[in-house]
Design a protein around this motif. Structure first.
Motif, PDB file in Angstrom:
ATOM      1  N   VAL A 187       0.832  -1.203   0.000  1.00  0.00           N
ATOM      2  CA  VAL A 187       0.000   0.000   0.000  1.00  0.00           C
ATOM      3  C   VAL A 187       0.869   1.256   0.000  1.00  0.00           C
ATOM      4  CG1 VAL A 187      -1.782   1.294   1.242  1.00  0.00           C
ATOM      5  CG2 VAL A 187      -1.799  -1.218   1.285  1.00  0.00           C
ATOM      6  N   ALA A 188       0.486   2.224  -0.840  1.00  0.00           N
ATOM      7  CA  ALA A 188       1.108   3.543  -0.807  1.00  0.00           C
ATOM      8  C   ALA A 188       0.077   4.537  -0.280  1.00  0.00           C
ATOM      9  CB  ALA A 188       1.578   3.970  -2.191  1.00  0.00           C
ATOM     10  N   VAL A 189       0.416   5.215   0.798  1.00  0.00           N
ATOM     11  CA  VAL A 189      -0.414   6.291   1.333  1.00  0.00           C
ATOM     12  C   VAL A 189       0.164   7.599   0.802  1.00  0.00           C
ATOM     13  CG1 VAL A 189      -1.199   7.478   3.418  1.00  0.00           C
ATOM     14  CG2 VAL A 189      -1.012   4.975   3.390  1.00  0.00           C
ATOM     15  N   VAL A 190      -0.692   8.411   0.180  1.00  0.00           N
ATOM     16  CA  VAL A 190      -0.235   9.628  -0.486  1.00  0.00           C
ATOM     17  C   VAL A 190      -0.924  10.840   0.129  1.00  0.00           C
ATOM     18  CG1 VAL A 190      -0.217  10.895  -2.683  1.00  0.00           C
ATOM     19  CG2 VAL A 190       0.225   8.423  -2.654  1.00  0.00           C
ATOM     20  N   ASP A 191      -0.148  11.902   0.371  1.00  0.00           N
ATOM     21  CA  ASP A 191      -0.716  13.184   0.782  1.00  0.00           C
ATOM     22  C   ASP A 191      -0.065  14.272  -0.052  1.00  0.00           C
ATOM     23  OD1 ASP A 191      -2.337  14.960   2.106  1.00  0.00           O
ATOM     24  OD2 ASP A 191      -1.598  14.492   4.108  1.00  0.00           O
ATOM     25  N   ASP A 192      -0.631  15.496   0.003  1.00  0.00           N
ATOM     26  CA  ASP A 192      -0.039  16.583  -0.788  1.00  0.00           C
ATOM     27  C   ASP A 192       1.151  17.223  -0.088  1.00  0.00           C
ATOM     28  OD1 ASP A 192      -1.391  17.989   1.187  1.00  0.00           O
ATOM     29  OD2 ASP A 192      -2.822  18.937  -0.168  1.00  0.00           O
ATOM     30  N   GLY A 193       1.423  16.813   1.137  1.00  0.00           N
ATOM     31  CA  GLY A 193       2.576  17.305   1.879  1.00  0.00           C
ATOM     32  C   GLY A 193       2.417  16.961   3.348  1.00  0.00           C
ATOM     33  N   VAL A 194       3.514  17.067   4.068  1.00  0.00           N
ATOM     34  CA  VAL A 194       3.513  16.736   5.494  1.00  0.00           C
ATOM     35  C   VAL A 194       4.041  17.928   6.274  1.00  0.00           C
ATOM     36  CG1 VAL A 194       4.573  15.309   7.275  1.00  0.00           C
ATOM     37  CG2 VAL A 194       3.782  14.256   5.164  1.00  0.00           C
ATOM     38  N   ALA A 195       3.204  18.437   7.168  1.00  0.00           N
ATOM     39  CA  ALA A 195       3.644  19.513   8.072  1.00  0.00           C
ATOM     40  C   ALA A 195       3.931  18.888   9.437  1.00  0.00           C
ATOM     41  CB  ALA A 195       2.588  20.604   8.144  1.00  0.00           C
ATOM     42  N   THR A 196       2.918  18.754  10.288  1.00  0.00           N
ATOM     43  CA  THR A 196       3.123  18.094  11.588  1.00  0.00           C
ATOM     44  C   THR A 196       3.152  16.580  11.441  1.00  0.00           C
ATOM     45  OG1 THR A 196       0.768  17.921  12.107  1.00  0.00           O
ATOM     46  CG2 THR A 196       1.892  19.976  12.716  1.00  0.00           C
ATOM     47  N   GLY A 197       2.471  16.055  10.430  1.00  0.00           N
ATOM     48  CA  GLY A 197       2.406  14.610  10.237  1.00  0.00           C
ATOM     49  C   GLY A 197       1.349  13.918  11.071  1.00  0.00           C
ATOM     50  N   ALA A 198       0.536  14.680  11.813  1.00  0.00           N
ATOM     51  CA  ALA A 198      -0.436  14.076  12.731  1.00  0.00           C
ATOM     52  C   ALA A 198      -1.423  13.169  12.005  1.00  0.00           C
ATOM     53  CB  ALA A 198      -1.181  15.167  13.502  1.00  0.00           C
ATOM     54  N   THR A 199      -2.094  13.696  10.970  1.00  0.00           N
ATOM     55  CA  THR A 199      -3.098  12.876  10.277  1.00  0.00           C
ATOM     56  C   THR A 199      -2.440  11.721   9.527  1.00  0.00           C
ATOM     57  OG1 THR A 199      -3.088  14.433   8.416  1.00  0.00           O
ATOM     58  CG2 THR A 199      -4.808  14.714  10.071  1.00  0.00           C
ATOM     59  N   ALA A 200      -1.242  11.947   9.008  1.00  0.00           N
ATOM     60  CA  ALA A 200      -0.543  10.867   8.301  1.00  0.00           C
ATOM     61  C   ALA A 200      -0.262   9.698   9.240  1.00  0.00           C
ATOM     62  CB  ALA A 200       0.754  11.388   7.688  1.00  0.00           C
ATOM     63  N   ILE A 201       0.135   9.998  10.474  1.00  0.00           N
ATOM     64  CA  ILE A 201       0.420   8.926  11.434  1.00  0.00           C
ATOM     65  C   ILE A 201      -0.837   8.094  11.691  1.00  0.00           C
ATOM     66  CG2 ILE A 201       1.033   8.407  13.823  1.00  0.00           C
ATOM     67  CD1 ILE A 201       2.933  10.804  13.748  1.00  0.00           C
ATOM     68  N   ALA A 202      -1.964   8.763  11.955  1.00  0.00           N
ATOM     69  CA  ALA A 202      -3.202   8.030  12.217  1.00  0.00           C
ATOM     70  C   ALA A 202      -3.597   7.182  11.010  1.00  0.00           C
ATOM     71  CB  ALA A 202      -4.318   9.002  12.586  1.00  0.00           C
ATOM     72  N   CYS A 203      -3.420   7.730   9.811  1.00  0.00           N
ATOM     73  CA  CYS A 203      -3.740   6.968   8.598  1.00  0.00           C
ATOM     74  C   CYS A 203      -2.839   5.758   8.438  1.00  0.00           C
ATOM     75  CB  CYS A 203      -3.628   7.875   7.376  1.00  0.00           C
ATOM     76  SG  CYS A 203      -4.931   9.114   7.249  1.00  0.00           S
ATOM     77  N   LEU A 204      -1.561   5.931   8.670  1.00  0.00           N
ATOM     78  CA  LEU A 204      -0.617   4.821   8.545  1.00  0.00           C
ATOM     79  C   LEU A 204      -0.938   3.724   9.557  1.00  0.00           C
ATOM     80  CD1 LEU A 204       2.656   6.883   8.036  1.00  0.00           C
ATOM     81  CD2 LEU A 204       1.605   5.373   6.340  1.00  0.00           C
ATOM     82  N   ARG A 205      -1.331   4.134  10.749  1.00  0.00           N
ATOM     83  CA  ARG A 205      -1.673   3.134  11.763  1.00  0.00           C
ATOM     84  C   ARG A 205      -2.913   2.342  11.356  1.00  0.00           C
ATOM     85  NH1 ARG A 205      -0.016   5.949  17.614  1.00  0.00           N
ATOM     86  NH2 ARG A 205       2.205   6.125  17.077  1.00  0.00           N
ATOM     87  N   GLN A 206      -3.878   3.007  10.737  1.00  0.00           N
ATOM     88  CA  GLN A 206      -5.067   2.292  10.262  1.00  0.00           C
ATOM     89  C   GLN A 206      -4.677   1.268   9.194  1.00  0.00           C
ATOM     90  OE1 GLN A 206      -8.338   4.639   8.794  1.00  0.00           O
ATOM     91  NE2 GLN A 206      -9.486   2.856   8.127  1.00  0.00           N
ATOM     92  N   VAL A 207      -3.802   1.661   8.290  1.00  0.00           N
ATOM     93  CA  VAL A 207      -3.396   0.749   7.214  1.00  0.00           C
ATOM     94  C   VAL A 207      -2.647  -0.454   7.782  1.00  0.00           C
ATOM     95  CG1 VAL A 207      -1.991   0.552   5.129  1.00  0.00           C
ATOM     96  CG2 VAL A 207      -3.381   2.588   5.498  1.00  0.00           C
ATOM     97  N   ASP A 210      14.060  25.083   5.329  1.00  0.00           N
ATOM     98  CA  ASP A 210      13.294  26.253   5.766  1.00  0.00           C
ATOM     99  C   ASP A 210      11.788  26.014   5.683  1.00  0.00           C
ATOM    100  OD1 ASP A 210      13.059  26.171   3.028  1.00  0.00           O
ATOM    101  OD2 ASP A 210      13.358  28.327   2.718  1.00  0.00           O
ATOM    102  N   PHE A 211      11.369  24.752   5.723  1.00  0.00           N
ATOM    103  CA  PHE A 211       9.953  24.411   5.611  1.00  0.00           C
ATOM    104  C   PHE A 211       9.134  25.141   6.670  1.00  0.00           C
ATOM    105  CE2 PHE A 211       6.160  22.079   6.633  1.00  0.00           C
ATOM    106  CZ  PHE A 211       5.678  21.640   5.421  1.00  0.00           C
ATOM    107  N   ARG A 212       8.030  25.750   6.211  1.00  0.00           N
ATOM    108  CA  ARG A 212       7.095  26.398   7.143  1.00  0.00           C
ATOM    109  C   ARG A 212       5.674  25.873   6.948  1.00  0.00           C
ATOM    110  NH1 ARG A 212       9.910  30.521   4.993  1.00  0.00           N
ATOM    111  NH2 ARG A 212       8.104  31.306   3.825  1.00  0.00           N
ATOM    112  N   ALA A 213       5.266  25.702   5.700  1.00  0.00           N
ATOM    113  CA  ALA A 213       3.915  25.212   5.406  1.00  0.00           C
ATOM    114  C   ALA A 213       3.921  24.547   4.039  1.00  0.00           C
ATOM    115  CB  ALA A 213       2.914  26.356   5.427  1.00  0.00           C
TER     116      ALA A 213
END
Length: 209
Positions: A124-144, A182-185
């Motif tokens: 499985v590949a989980v795709v987002d348009d970018g990662v700032a804090t990564g909070a939602t990505a972590i929850a999604c990865l855990r579900q997968v 220099d990532f900000r958003a």
């Protein structure tokens, strides 16, 4: 700098092809990830679906994420921030239940009531348009992972270097095209980064765009 999410998806797809990545399912995180995930799914000849999570907002400051919860109840807590803010267990329990229900309704809306694809033993590949804090990505990865996926890749066009590093413990592989110091958003790396509405996101999901 990406022109828009479709450009980012095409460039991400090219990198995944270059690496020889093979997956059975691509899961986009609504809504912004769907224009990115569609070119990826097309290039990898994989099914496209969604994995949905909601941010857990801090008391009195809903934009400040103290964690995230996925539609199946998979949860991630920012324990340090929760302790710093003195967030109560009762508040956490209530907001987790509320946001898990919101995520489940959103997933049902996108799938028209169908269930998430069978991920047991799948790549499985989980795709987002970018990662700032990564909070939602972590929850999604855990579900997968909870769904039994054999190999889970998180693929994004751009992300915070710290968050990308942190996510390495949640996925078998993390691929980010850019991790600027220099990532900000996320939006600062797109020339066009308007909101993606539900109708457009569903059109990408169904292959109509």
């Amino acid at each position: 700098m990406f022109d828009d999410r479709t450009d980012a998806g095409e460039r991400l797809a090219a990198e995944l092809e270059r690496r020889g990545l093979e997956v059975d399912v691509v899961l986009g995180i609504p809504r912004g990830a769907l224009p990115v995930a569609r070119p990826v799914a097309n290039a990898l000849e994989a099914e496209l679906d969604v994995v949905v999570a909601r941010k857990l907002g801090a008391p009195g400051n809903p934009e400040l994420a103290i964690g995230a919860v996925a539609s199946d109840g998979s949860v991630w807590h920012n324990d340090a921030l929760i302790a710093q803010l003195g967030v109560s267990a009762n508040y956490l329990e209530e907001i987790e239940r509320e946001e898990a229900e919101n995520a489940s309704r959103k997933a049902d809306q996108y799938r028209d009531g169908a269930s998430i694809p069978d991920l047991d033993g799948k790549r499985v590949a989980v795709v987002d348009d970018g990662v700032a804090t990564g909070a939602t990505a972590i929850a999604c990865l855990r579900q997968v992972h909870e769904a039994g996926a054999e190999h889970v890749v998180l693929a994004v066009p751009v992300g915070s270097p710290q968050s990308v590093d942190d996510l390495a413990s949640e996925a078998d592989e993390v691929i980010a095209l850019q991790t600027p110091a220099d990532f900000r958003a996320v939006g600062q790396y797109y020339r066009q980064f308007g909101q993606v509405n539900d109708a457009d996101a569903i059109a990408y999901l169904e292959g109509d765009r």
